[in-house]
Write a protein that holds these residues in place. Structure first.
Motif, PDB file in Angstrom:
ATOM      1  N   SER A  96       0.834  -1.126  -0.156  1.00  0.00           N
ATOM      2  CA  SER A  96      -0.129  -0.003   0.027  1.00  0.00           C
ATOM      3  C   SER A  96       0.920   1.403   0.018  1.00  0.00           C
ATOM      4  CB  SER A  96      -1.011   0.027   1.023  1.00  0.00           C
ATOM      5  OG  SER A  96      -0.101   0.209   2.296  1.00  0.00           O
ATOM      6  N   LEU A  97       0.190   2.312  -0.563  1.00  0.00           N
ATOM      7  CA  LEU A  97       1.223   3.556  -0.396  1.00  0.00           C
ATOM      8  C   LEU A  97       0.045   4.790  -0.471  1.00  0.00           C
ATOM      9  CD1 LEU A  97       2.494   4.579  -4.007  1.00  0.00           C
ATOM     10  CD2 LEU A  97       1.167   2.349  -3.699  1.00  0.00           C
ATOM     11  N   GLU A  98       0.633   5.936  -0.312  1.00  0.00           N
ATOM     12  CA  GLU A  98      -0.197   7.106  -0.476  1.00  0.00           C
ATOM     13  C   GLU A  98       0.372   7.688  -1.865  1.00  0.00           C
ATOM     14  OE1 GLU A  98      -2.717   7.992   1.450  1.00  0.00           O
ATOM     15  OE2 GLU A  98      -2.194   6.326   2.711  1.00  0.00           O
ATOM     16  N   SER A  99      -0.692   8.218  -2.695  1.00  0.00           N
ATOM     17  CA  SER A  99      -0.369   8.844  -3.955  1.00  0.00           C
ATOM     18  C   SER A  99      -0.863  10.028  -4.259  1.00  0.00           C
ATOM     19  CB  SER A  99      -1.050   7.476  -5.245  1.00  0.00           C
ATOM     20  OG  SER A  99      -1.008   8.230  -6.637  1.00  0.00           O
ATOM     21  N   ASP A 100      -0.171  10.934  -4.774  1.00  0.00           N
ATOM     22  CA  ASP A 100      -0.730  12.326  -4.920  1.00  0.00           C
ATOM     23  C   ASP A 100      -1.121  12.584  -6.589  1.00  0.00           C
ATOM     24  OD1 ASP A 100       1.796  12.547  -6.107  1.00  0.00           O
ATOM     25  OD2 ASP A 100       2.254  14.558  -5.292  1.00  0.00           O
ATOM     26  N   SER A 101      -0.732  11.694  -7.202  1.00  0.00           N
ATOM     27  CA  SER A 101      -0.799  11.430  -8.648  1.00  0.00           C
ATOM     28  C   SER A 101      -1.410  10.090  -9.249  1.00  0.00           C
ATOM     29  CB  SER A 101       0.303  11.866  -9.467  1.00  0.00           C
ATOM     30  OG  SER A 101       1.474  11.493  -8.950  1.00  0.00           O
ATOM     31  N   PRO A 102      -2.724   9.605  -8.832  1.00  0.00           N
ATOM     32  CA  PRO A 102      -3.110   8.224  -9.248  1.00  0.00           C
ATOM     33  C   PRO A 102      -3.937   8.023 -10.544  1.00  0.00           C
ATOM     34  CG  PRO A 102      -4.430   9.421  -7.950  1.00  0.00           C
ATOM     35  CD  PRO A 102      -3.560  10.566  -8.188  1.00  0.00           C
ATOM     36  N   TYR A 103      -3.768   9.024 -11.180  1.00  0.00           N
ATOM     37  CA  TYR A 103      -4.668   8.934 -12.521  1.00  0.00           C
ATOM     38  C   TYR A 103      -3.541   8.268 -13.613  1.00  0.00           C
ATOM     39  CZ  TYR A 103      -8.372  11.864 -11.388  1.00  0.00           C
ATOM     40  OH  TYR A 103      -9.536  12.505 -10.794  1.00  0.00           O
ATOM     41  N   PRO A 104      -4.039   7.030 -14.012  1.00  0.00           N
ATOM     42  CA  PRO A 104      -3.304   6.350 -15.049  1.00  0.00           C
ATOM     43  C   PRO A 104      -3.154   6.764 -16.580  1.00  0.00           C
ATOM     44  CG  PRO A 104      -5.037   5.126 -14.505  1.00  0.00           C
ATOM     45  CD  PRO A 104      -5.073   6.357 -13.881  1.00  0.00           C
ATOM     46  N   TYR A 105      -2.760   8.063 -16.731  1.00  0.00           N
ATOM     47  CA  TYR A 105      -2.755   8.850 -18.113  1.00  0.00           C
ATOM     48  C   TYR A 105      -1.865   8.189 -19.160  1.00  0.00           C
ATOM     49  CZ  TYR A 105       1.125  11.582 -17.110  1.00  0.00           C
ATOM     50  OH  TYR A 105       2.122  12.102 -16.971  1.00  0.00           O
ATOM     51  N   MET A 106      -0.809   7.592 -18.731  1.00  0.00           N
ATOM     52  CA  MET A 106       0.261   7.332 -19.847  1.00  0.00           C
ATOM     53  C   MET A 106       0.381   6.004 -19.990  1.00  0.00           C
ATOM     54  SD  MET A 106       3.702   9.279 -20.378  1.00  0.00           S
ATOM     55  CE  MET A 106       4.733   8.761 -18.791  1.00  0.00           C
ATOM     56  N   HIS A 107       0.043   5.619 -21.511  1.00  0.00           N
ATOM     57  CA  HIS A 107       0.259   4.151 -21.702  1.00  0.00           C
ATOM     58  C   HIS A 107       1.419   4.159 -22.582  1.00  0.00           C
ATOM     59  CE1 HIS A 107      -4.341   3.996 -22.295  1.00  0.00           C
ATOM     60  NE2 HIS A 107      -4.108   4.164 -21.285  1.00  0.00           N
ATOM     61  N   CYS A 108       2.714   3.485 -21.849  1.00  0.00           N
ATOM     62  CA  CYS A 108       4.030   3.421 -22.558  1.00  0.00           C
ATOM     63  C   CYS A 108       4.048   2.116 -23.270  1.00  0.00           C
ATOM     64  CB  CYS A 108       5.005   3.401 -21.550  1.00  0.00           C
ATOM     65  SG  CYS A 108       6.580   3.462 -22.090  1.00  0.00           S
ATOM     66  N   HIS A 109       4.255   2.532 -24.534  1.00  0.00           N
ATOM     67  CA  HIS A 109       4.373   1.072 -25.660  1.00  0.00           C
ATOM     68  C   HIS A 109       5.825   1.142 -25.974  1.00  0.00           C
ATOM     69  CE1 HIS A 109       0.178   1.674 -26.849  1.00  0.00           C
ATOM     70  NE2 HIS A 109       0.273   2.942 -26.627  1.00  0.00           N
ATOM     71  N   CYS A 110       6.827   1.399 -25.079  1.00  0.00           N
ATOM     72  CA  CYS A 110       8.054   1.103 -25.240  1.00  0.00           C
ATOM     73  C   CYS A 110       8.387  -0.703 -25.100  1.00  0.00           C
ATOM     74  CB  CYS A 110       9.180   1.863 -24.567  1.00  0.00           C
ATOM     75  SG  CYS A 110       9.446   1.010 -22.747  1.00  0.00           S
ATOM     76  N   SER A 111       9.533  -0.914 -25.518  1.00  0.00           N
ATOM     77  CA  SER A 111       9.854  -2.245 -25.440  1.00  0.00           C
ATOM     78  C   SER A 111      10.133  -3.004 -24.262  1.00  0.00           C
ATOM     79  CB  SER A 111      11.133  -2.793 -26.454  1.00  0.00           C
ATOM     80  OG  SER A 111      12.232  -1.992 -26.036  1.00  0.00           O
ATOM     81  N   ILE A 112      10.653  -2.153 -23.238  1.00  0.00           N
ATOM     82  CA  ILE A 112      11.000  -2.556 -21.778  1.00  0.00           C
ATOM     83  C   ILE A 112       9.337  -2.804 -21.340  1.00  0.00           C
ATOM     84  CG2 ILE A 112      11.465  -1.792 -19.790  1.00  0.00           C
ATOM     85  CD1 ILE A 112      13.816   0.009 -20.975  1.00  0.00           C
ATOM     86  N   CYS A 113       8.772  -2.030 -21.402  1.00  0.00           N
ATOM     87  CA  CYS A 113       7.114  -2.045 -21.062  1.00  0.00           C
ATOM     88  C   CYS A 113       6.519  -3.177 -21.490  1.00  0.00           C
ATOM     89  CB  CYS A 113       6.485  -0.915 -20.952  1.00  0.00           C
ATOM     90  SG  CYS A 113       6.865   0.604 -20.008  1.00  0.00           S
ATOM     91  N   ARG A 114       6.610  -3.410 -22.822  1.00  0.00           N
ATOM     92  CA  ARG A 114       5.857  -4.644 -23.535  1.00  0.00           C
ATOM     93  C   ARG A 114       6.578  -5.752 -23.081  1.00  0.00           C
ATOM     94  NH1 ARG A 114       8.031  -5.670 -28.510  1.00  0.00           N
ATOM     95  NH2 ARG A 114       8.524  -3.595 -28.779  1.00  0.00           N
ATOM     96  N   LYS A 115       7.878  -6.013 -22.985  1.00  0.00           N
ATOM     97  CA  LYS A 115       8.470  -7.229 -22.533  1.00  0.00           C
ATOM     98  C   LYS A 115       8.559  -7.622 -21.227  1.00  0.00           C
ATOM     99  CE  LYS A 115      11.730  -7.308 -26.476  1.00  0.00           C
ATOM    100  NZ  LYS A 115      11.425  -8.663 -27.150  1.00  0.00           N
ATOM    101  N   THR A 116       8.585  -6.582 -20.292  1.00  0.00           N
ATOM    102  CA  THR A 116       8.787  -6.875 -19.029  1.00  0.00           C
ATOM    103  C   THR A 116       7.404  -6.911 -18.230  1.00  0.00           C
ATOM    104  OG1 THR A 116       8.887  -4.842 -18.103  1.00  0.00           O
ATOM    105  CG2 THR A 116      10.876  -5.929 -18.830  1.00  0.00           C
ATOM    106  N   GLY A 117       6.355  -6.278 -19.240  1.00  0.00           N
ATOM    107  CA  GLY A 117       4.875  -6.506 -18.357  1.00  0.00           C
ATOM    108  C   GLY A 117       4.322  -7.731 -19.228  1.00  0.00           C
ATOM    109  N   GLY A 118       4.616  -8.106 -20.319  1.00  0.00           N
ATOM    110  CA  GLY A 118       4.086  -9.122 -20.882  1.00  0.00           C
ATOM    111  C   GLY A 118       2.818  -8.625 -21.822  1.00  0.00           C
ATOM    112  N   SER A 119       3.049  -7.261 -22.099  1.00  0.00           N
ATOM    113  CA  SER A 119       1.616  -6.769 -22.569  1.00  0.00           C
ATOM    114  C   SER A 119       1.660  -6.270 -24.057  1.00  0.00           C
ATOM    115  CB  SER A 119       1.117  -5.701 -21.568  1.00  0.00           C
ATOM    116  OG  SER A 119       2.034  -4.397 -21.885  1.00  0.00           O
ATOM    117  N   GLY A 120       0.675  -6.062 -24.604  1.00  0.00           N
ATOM    118  CA  GLY A 120       0.403  -5.319 -26.026  1.00  0.00           C
ATOM    119  C   GLY A 120       0.745  -3.921 -26.003  1.00  0.00           C
TER     120      GLY A 120
END
Ligand SMILES: [Zn+2]
Ligand SMILES: [Zn+2]
Length: 161
Positions: A15-39
């Motif tokens: 758990s944590l306290e977040s002052d910026s909790p809006y998930p507004y940035m979709h990152c399509h870079c290869s690090i996110c794609r490969k390590t997140g297993g996502s498209g």
């Protein structure tokens, strides 16, 4: 905003306290794609590192991604990307250059997150050809990453908590 998160197998709860909790940035870079297993998206939120509480810490491991950019030698990212070593779920990123901040992956958060009023589709220079990148109103396309920080985006939309 208080956020609760967990890995897929349940061995790690945090758990944590977040002052910026809006998930507004979709990152399509290869690090996110490969390590997140996502498209293509690793979505990071901004939180206060001093409020991070973890149960199951013994199951948490981290790695440093390799950054590959055209014309440059591959280099090791300074960011610590934490994950559950039992199930592989990405959990949060922490970087010693900004020790007060922690960036949980939106996908690991169990608290219902607010929907962002607009979205940045980032890292498109590295997007996989099969990814259907959302376009149209409310989707800003960026080749690499916007200059605006997580905090600045939230402040501009008057959404800093
Ligand atoms: Zn797990
Ligand atoms: Zn990325």
């Amino acid at each position: 905003m208080h956020l609760d998160g967990s890995c897929q197998c349940g061995a790690v709860q945090f758990s944590l306290e977040s002052d910026s909790p809006y998930p507004y940035m979709h990152c399509h870079c290869s690090i996110c794609r490969k390590t997140g297993g996502s498209g293509g998206y690793g979505i990071n939120l901004g939180g206060d590192a001093h409020t991070l509480r973890v149960a199951g810490q013994q199951h948490v491991a981290h790695f440093h991604a390799v950054i590959r950019e055209p014309g440059q030698r591959p280099k090791r990212s300074k960011g610590y990307r934490h994950f559950c070593k039992l199930c592989g779920s990405p959990l949060w990123m922490w970087d010693p250059r900004w020790p007060d901040l922690v960036h949980p992956y939106a996908g690991a958060i169990d608290t219902p997150l607010p929907r962002p009023p607009d979205v940045v589709e980032a890292g498109l220079d590295y997007v996989a050809p099969w990814v259907d990148v959302p376009r149209g109103k409310g989707h800003r396309h960026v080749g690499t990453w916007p200059h605006e920080s997580l905090r600045e985006w939230h402040a501009r939309h008057d959404l800093l908590k």
